[in-house]
Scaffold this motif. Structure first.
Motif, short mmCIF file in Angstrom:
data_model
loop_
_atom_site.label_atom_id
_atom_site.label_comp_id
_atom_site.label_asym_id
_atom_site.label_seq_id
_atom_site.Cartn_x
_atom_site.Cartn_y
_atom_site.Cartn_z
N SER A 99 -13.31 -4.72 -2.27
CA SER A 99 -13.62 -3.52 -3.04
C SER A 99 -12.56 -2.44 -2.81
O SER A 99 -12.21 -1.70 -3.72
CB SER A 99 -15.01 -2.99 -2.72
N ARG A 100 -12.04 -2.36 -1.59
CA ARG A 100 -10.99 -1.39 -1.30
C ARG A 100 -9.72 -1.73 -2.07
O ARG A 100 -9.04 -0.85 -2.59
CB ARG A 100 -10.72 -1.33 0.20
N THR A 101 -9.40 -3.01 -2.18
CA THR A 101 -8.22 -3.43 -2.93
C THR A 101 -8.39 -3.12 -4.41
O THR A 101 -7.47 -2.62 -5.07
CB THR A 101 -7.95 -4.93 -2.73
N THR A 102 -9.56 -3.38 -4.94
CA THR A 102 -9.83 -3.09 -6.35
C THR A 102 -9.76 -1.60 -6.61
O THR A 102 -9.18 -1.16 -7.62
CB THR A 102 -11.20 -3.66 -6.78
N ALA A 103 -10.30 -0.79 -5.71
CA ALA A 103 -10.23 0.67 -5.86
C ALA A 103 -8.77 1.13 -5.80
O ALA A 103 -8.35 1.99 -6.59
CB ALA A 103 -11.05 1.35 -4.77
N ALA A 104 -7.98 0.56 -4.90
CA ALA A 104 -6.57 0.92 -4.79
C ALA A 104 -5.83 0.59 -6.08
O ALA A 104 -5.00 1.37 -6.56
CB ALA A 104 -5.93 0.22 -3.60
N ALA A 105 -6.12 -0.57 -6.66
CA ALA A 105 -5.48 -0.96 -7.92
C ALA A 105 -5.87 0.00 -9.05
O ALA A 105 -5.03 0.40 -9.86
CB ALA A 105 -5.84 -2.39 -8.28
N ALA A 106 -7.14 0.38 -9.10
CA ALA A 106 -7.60 1.31 -10.13
C ALA A 106 -6.95 2.69 -9.93
O ALA A 106 -6.55 3.33 -10.90
CB ALA A 106 -9.12 1.43 -10.11
N GLU A 137 -2.18 -6.12 4.04
CA GLU A 137 -1.57 -7.33 3.48
C GLU A 137 -1.53 -7.36 1.95
O GLU A 137 -1.00 -8.30 1.36
CB GLU A 137 -2.30 -8.58 4.00
N TRP A 138 -2.03 -6.35 1.29
CA TRP A 138 -2.07 -6.32 -0.17
C TRP A 138 -0.65 -6.33 -0.72
O TRP A 138 0.20 -5.52 -0.35
CB TRP A 138 -2.83 -5.11 -0.65
N ASP A 139 -0.39 -7.22 -1.64
CA ASP A 139 0.97 -7.40 -2.15
C ASP A 139 1.48 -6.22 -2.99
O ASP A 139 2.68 -6.11 -3.22
CB ASP A 139 1.08 -8.70 -2.95
N GLN A 140 0.62 -5.33 -3.42
CA GLN A 140 1.04 -4.18 -4.22
C GLN A 140 1.38 -2.95 -3.38
O GLN A 140 1.88 -1.97 -3.91
CB GLN A 140 -0.05 -3.83 -5.23
N PRO A 142 3.80 -2.29 -1.22
CA PRO A 142 5.20 -1.82 -1.26
C PRO A 142 5.55 -1.08 -2.56
O PRO A 142 6.24 -0.06 -2.51
CB PRO A 142 6.02 -3.10 -1.11
N SER A 143 5.07 -1.57 -3.69
CA SER A 143 5.40 -0.89 -4.95
C SER A 143 4.72 0.47 -5.04
O SER A 143 5.30 1.42 -5.57
CB SER A 143 5.06 -1.76 -6.16
N ILE A 144 3.50 0.57 -4.52
CA ILE A 144 2.82 1.87 -4.53
C ILE A 144 3.54 2.84 -3.59
O ILE A 144 3.75 4.01 -3.94
CB ILE A 144 1.33 1.71 -4.16
N ALA A 145 3.95 2.37 -2.42
CA ALA A 145 4.68 3.22 -1.48
C ALA A 145 5.99 3.70 -2.11
O ALA A 145 6.37 4.87 -1.96
CB ALA A 145 4.94 2.46 -0.18
N LYS A 146 6.65 2.81 -2.84
CA LYS A 146 7.91 3.18 -3.50
C LYS A 146 7.67 4.24 -4.57
O LYS A 146 8.42 5.21 -4.68
CB LYS A 146 8.56 1.94 -4.10
N ARG A 147 6.63 4.05 -5.35
CA ARG A 147 6.29 5.04 -6.36
C ARG A 147 6.00 6.40 -5.73
O ARG A 147 6.41 7.43 -6.22
CB ARG A 147 5.07 4.60 -7.17
N LEU A 148 5.25 6.36 -4.62
CA LEU A 148 4.89 7.59 -3.93
C LEU A 148 6.12 8.33 -3.42
O LEU A 148 6.20 9.56 -3.51
CB LEU A 148 3.93 7.27 -2.78
N LYS A 149 7.11 7.60 -2.92
CA LYS A 149 8.35 8.23 -2.45
C LYS A 149 9.06 8.96 -3.57
O LYS A 149 9.76 9.94 -3.32
CB LYS A 149 9.29 7.18 -1.85
N GLY A 150 8.87 8.51 -4.78
CA GLY A 150 9.49 9.16 -5.93
C GLY A 150 8.99 10.57 -6.17
O GLY A 150 9.60 11.34 -6.90
N PHE A 151 7.89 10.91 -5.55
CA PHE A 151 7.34 12.27 -5.70
C PHE A 151 7.88 13.22 -4.65
O PHE A 151 7.52 14.38 -4.61
CB PHE A 151 5.81 12.25 -5.65
N GLY A 152 8.75 12.72 -3.75
CA GLY A 152 9.41 13.55 -2.74
C GLY A 152 8.68 13.81 -1.53
O GLY A 152 7.76 13.78 -0.99
#
Length: 152
Positions: A99-106, A137-140, A142-152
């Motif tokens: 449920s935490r993974t699904t919430a993170a994806a949403a 271990e969620w495969d997404q 790294p991409s979320i962390a990368k997106r977040l870095k884009g906000f400075g």
């Protein structure tokens, strides 16, 4: 037509429940048909299928997320935000890794909606929350962390 980055989910088991239930075949079929219509660009047919699925199971997380993505892509922001909020709330009712993974994806998908609407503060908040909820271990992640870095 290329599939959108936040395409609806297909045939995932519902999350956020202590006692997961077998999803009725009709609910699975309606969601699968809705996703097929969405991917073909037939948003009215997808909306009809997802609405029918919610009629069968108003608290189905997959359907709520699918509907949120559809509304977002169609420019119906208020409806998209409401559906994302519902899905995230349902996911967090019973904490579990799934449920935490699904919430993170949403949350990540909702952040995309905020980005499109030029609300970087809201997008950043959703991405931060997604990283807080997502299992390591969620495969997404790294991409979320990368997106977040884009906000400075």
């Amino acid at each position: 037509k290329a599939a959108p980055s936040a395409a609806p989910a297909v045939e995932k088991a519902p999350s956020g429940r202590e006692n997961p239930y077998e999803r009725p075949p009709e609910l699975k079929r309606l969601n699968a048909d809705g996703v097929k219509a969405y991917l073909k660009g037939d948003h009215p047919a997808a909306l009809k299928k997802f609405t029918a699925a919610l009629g069968l199971a108003p608290e189905d997380i997959e359907t709520s997320v699918n509907l949120a993505v559809l509304h977002g892509d169609a420019g119906r922001e208020a409806e998209a935000l409401a559906a994302f909020e519902k899905a995230i709330g349902l996911c967090l009712e019973v904490p579990s890794p799934q449920s935490r993974t699904t919430a993170a994806a949403a949350l990540s998908s909702r952040a995309t909606l905020h980005e499109r609407a030029k609300r970087p503060k809201d997008a950043r908040a959703d991405l931060e929350r997604a990283l807080q909820l997502a299992p390591p271990e969620w495969d997404q992640r790294p991409s979320i962390a990368k997106r977040l870095k884009g906000f400075g």
